[in-house]
Motif scaffolding. Structure first.
Motif, mmCIF file in Angstrom:
data_model
loop_
_atom_site.group_PDB
_atom_site.id
_atom_site.type_symbol
_atom_site.label_atom_id
_atom_site.label_comp_id
_atom_site.label_asym_id
_atom_site.label_seq_id
_atom_site.Cartn_x
_atom_site.Cartn_y
_atom_site.Cartn_z
ATOM 1 N N TYR A 125 44.333 36.108 39.271
ATOM 2 C CA TYR A 125 45.023 37.221 39.934
ATOM 3 C C TYR A 125 44.278 38.538 39.694
ATOM 4 O O TYR A 125 44.059 39.316 40.624
ATOM 5 C CB TYR A 125 46.461 37.309 39.442
ATOM 6 N N PHE A 126 43.872 38.796 38.436
ATOM 7 C CA PHE A 126 43.128 40.021 38.143
ATOM 8 C C PHE A 126 41.764 40.009 38.807
ATOM 9 O O PHE A 126 41.266 41.048 39.243
ATOM 10 C CB PHE A 126 43.000 40.244 36.634
ATOM 11 N N SER A 127 41.162 38.848 38.882
ATOM 12 C CA SER A 127 39.896 38.723 39.590
ATOM 13 C C SER A 127 40.077 39.059 41.064
ATOM 14 O O SER A 127 39.253 39.755 41.661
ATOM 15 C CB SER A 127 39.360 37.309 39.399
ATOM 16 N N TRP A 128 41.166 38.583 41.659
ATOM 17 C CA TRP A 128 41.464 38.885 43.055
ATOM 18 C C TRP A 128 41.719 40.373 43.243
ATOM 19 O O TRP A 128 41.255 40.974 44.221
ATOM 20 C CB TRP A 128 42.668 38.071 43.515
ATOM 21 N N LEU A 129 42.465 41.012 42.315
ATOM 22 C CA LEU A 129 42.726 42.445 42.401
ATOM 23 C C LEU A 129 41.430 43.251 42.319
ATOM 24 O O LEU A 129 41.240 44.223 43.059
ATOM 25 C CB LEU A 129 43.675 42.890 41.293
ATOM 26 N N TYR A 130 40.537 42.863 41.415
ATOM 27 C CA TYR A 130 39.257 43.559 41.291
ATOM 28 C C TYR A 130 38.426 43.388 42.559
ATOM 29 O O TYR A 130 37.784 44.335 43.023
ATOM 30 C CB TYR A 130 38.490 43.051 40.069
ATOM 31 N N TYR A 131 38.462 42.210 43.136
ATOM 32 C CA TYR A 131 37.745 41.972 44.395
ATOM 33 C C TYR A 131 38.316 42.855 45.505
ATOM 34 O O TYR A 131 37.559 43.452 46.289
ATOM 35 C CB TYR A 131 37.837 40.494 44.775
ATOM 36 N N GLN A 132 39.646 42.982 45.571
ATOM 37 C CA GLN A 132 40.268 43.847 46.559
ATOM 38 C C GLN A 132 39.856 45.304 46.356
ATOM 39 O O GLN A 132 39.590 46.024 47.312
ATOM 40 C CB GLN A 132 41.792 43.719 46.500
ATOM 41 N N TYR A 133 39.794 45.737 45.098
ATOM 42 C CA TYR A 133 39.349 47.097 44.777
ATOM 43 C C TYR A 133 37.920 47.313 45.259
ATOM 44 O O TYR A 133 37.599 48.359 45.843
ATOM 45 C CB TYR A 133 39.462 47.335 43.274
ATOM 46 N N GLN A 134 37.049 46.351 45.031
ATOM 47 C CA GLN A 134 35.662 46.483 45.458
ATOM 48 C C GLN A 134 35.550 46.540 46.976
ATOM 49 O O GLN A 134 34.767 47.328 47.509
ATOM 50 C CB GLN A 134 34.824 45.324 44.936
ATOM 51 N N ILE A 135 36.322 45.751 47.669
ATOM 52 C CA ILE A 135 36.275 45.744 49.126
ATOM 53 C C ILE A 135 36.821 47.053 49.692
ATOM 54 O O ILE A 135 36.216 47.663 50.578
ATOM 55 C CB ILE A 135 37.061 44.539 49.694
ATOM 56 N N ILE A 136 37.956 47.521 49.174
ATOM 57 C CA ILE A 136 38.582 48.731 49.697
ATOM 58 C C ILE A 136 37.712 49.955 49.417
ATOM 59 O O ILE A 136 37.576 50.833 50.267
ATOM 60 C CB ILE A 136 39.987 48.901 49.100
ATOM 61 N N CYS A 178 32.635 49.239 47.039
ATOM 62 C CA CYS A 178 31.747 49.054 45.890
ATOM 63 C C CYS A 178 30.948 47.764 46.001
ATOM 64 O O CYS A 178 29.929 47.610 45.330
ATOM 65 C CB CYS A 178 32.545 49.016 44.590
ATOM 66 N N ALA A 179 31.392 46.857 46.833
ATOM 67 C CA ALA A 179 30.725 45.564 46.953
ATOM 68 C C ALA A 179 29.324 45.708 47.522
ATOM 69 O O ALA A 179 28.467 44.859 47.291
ATOM 70 C CB ALA A 179 31.548 44.621 47.813
ATOM 71 N N VAL A 180 29.073 46.796 48.256
ATOM 72 C CA VAL A 180 27.754 46.979 48.868
ATOM 73 C C VAL A 180 26.836 47.847 48.020
ATOM 74 O O VAL A 180 25.688 48.082 48.396
ATOM 75 C CB VAL A 180 27.880 47.591 50.282
ATOM 76 N N LEU A 181 27.327 48.332 46.881
ATOM 77 C CA LEU A 181 26.516 49.174 46.005
ATOM 78 C C LEU A 181 25.718 48.327 45.028
ATOM 79 O O LEU A 181 26.083 47.198 44.710
ATOM 80 C CB LEU A 181 27.410 50.141 45.217
ATOM 81 N N GLU A 182 24.640 48.910 44.548
ATOM 82 C CA GLU A 182 23.870 48.254 43.486
ATOM 83 C C GLU A 182 24.649 48.367 42.183
ATOM 84 O O GLU A 182 25.536 49.215 42.061
ATOM 85 C CB GLU A 182 22.510 48.927 43.362
ATOM 86 N N PRO A 183 24.312 47.531 41.189
ATOM 87 C CA PRO A 183 25.087 47.541 39.933
ATOM 88 C C PRO A 183 25.124 48.912 39.244
ATOM 89 O O PRO A 183 26.167 49.325 38.730
ATOM 90 C CB PRO A 183 24.370 46.511 39.062
ATOM 91 N N TRP A 184 24.011 49.636 39.222
ATOM 92 C CA TRP A 184 24.020 50.942 38.567
ATOM 93 C C TRP A 184 24.866 51.939 39.360
ATOM 94 O O TRP A 184 25.513 52.812 38.778
ATOM 95 C CB TRP A 184 22.606 51.484 38.347
#
Length: 73
Positions: free
Chosen positions: A9-20, A23-29
């Motif tokens: 569930y927390f993994s899913w929430l973090y994924y939703q945060y990244q999509i919204i 952040c998913a398209v940013l480099e790690p730094w």
């Protein structure tokens, strides 16, 4: 308690945060910089609310008490 379900569930929430927040398209730094800035802003808002909101509530209570004629302690 099902810890795997909670972790998923927390993994899913973090994924939703990244999509919204895109952040998913940013480099790690870039992700770490964005998260650091966002966390700093959030911490500053919480601290400011913790310090100043009780003062404003007390002042508003005193102001409206005097207007309404309430003779408090």
């Amino acid at each position: 308690m099902d810890f795997k379900g909670v972790k998923d569930y927390f993994s899913w929430l973090y994924y939703q945060y990244q999509i919204i927040s895109c952040c998913a398209v940013l480099e790690p730094w870039e992700q770490s910089m964005f998260n650091t800035i966002l966390l700093t802003i959030f911490a500053m808002v919480v601290y400011t609310a913790y310090v100043f909101i009780p003062i404003h509530i007390r002042l508003a209570w005193e102001f409206f008490s005097k207007i309404c004629g309430y003779q408090g302690l």
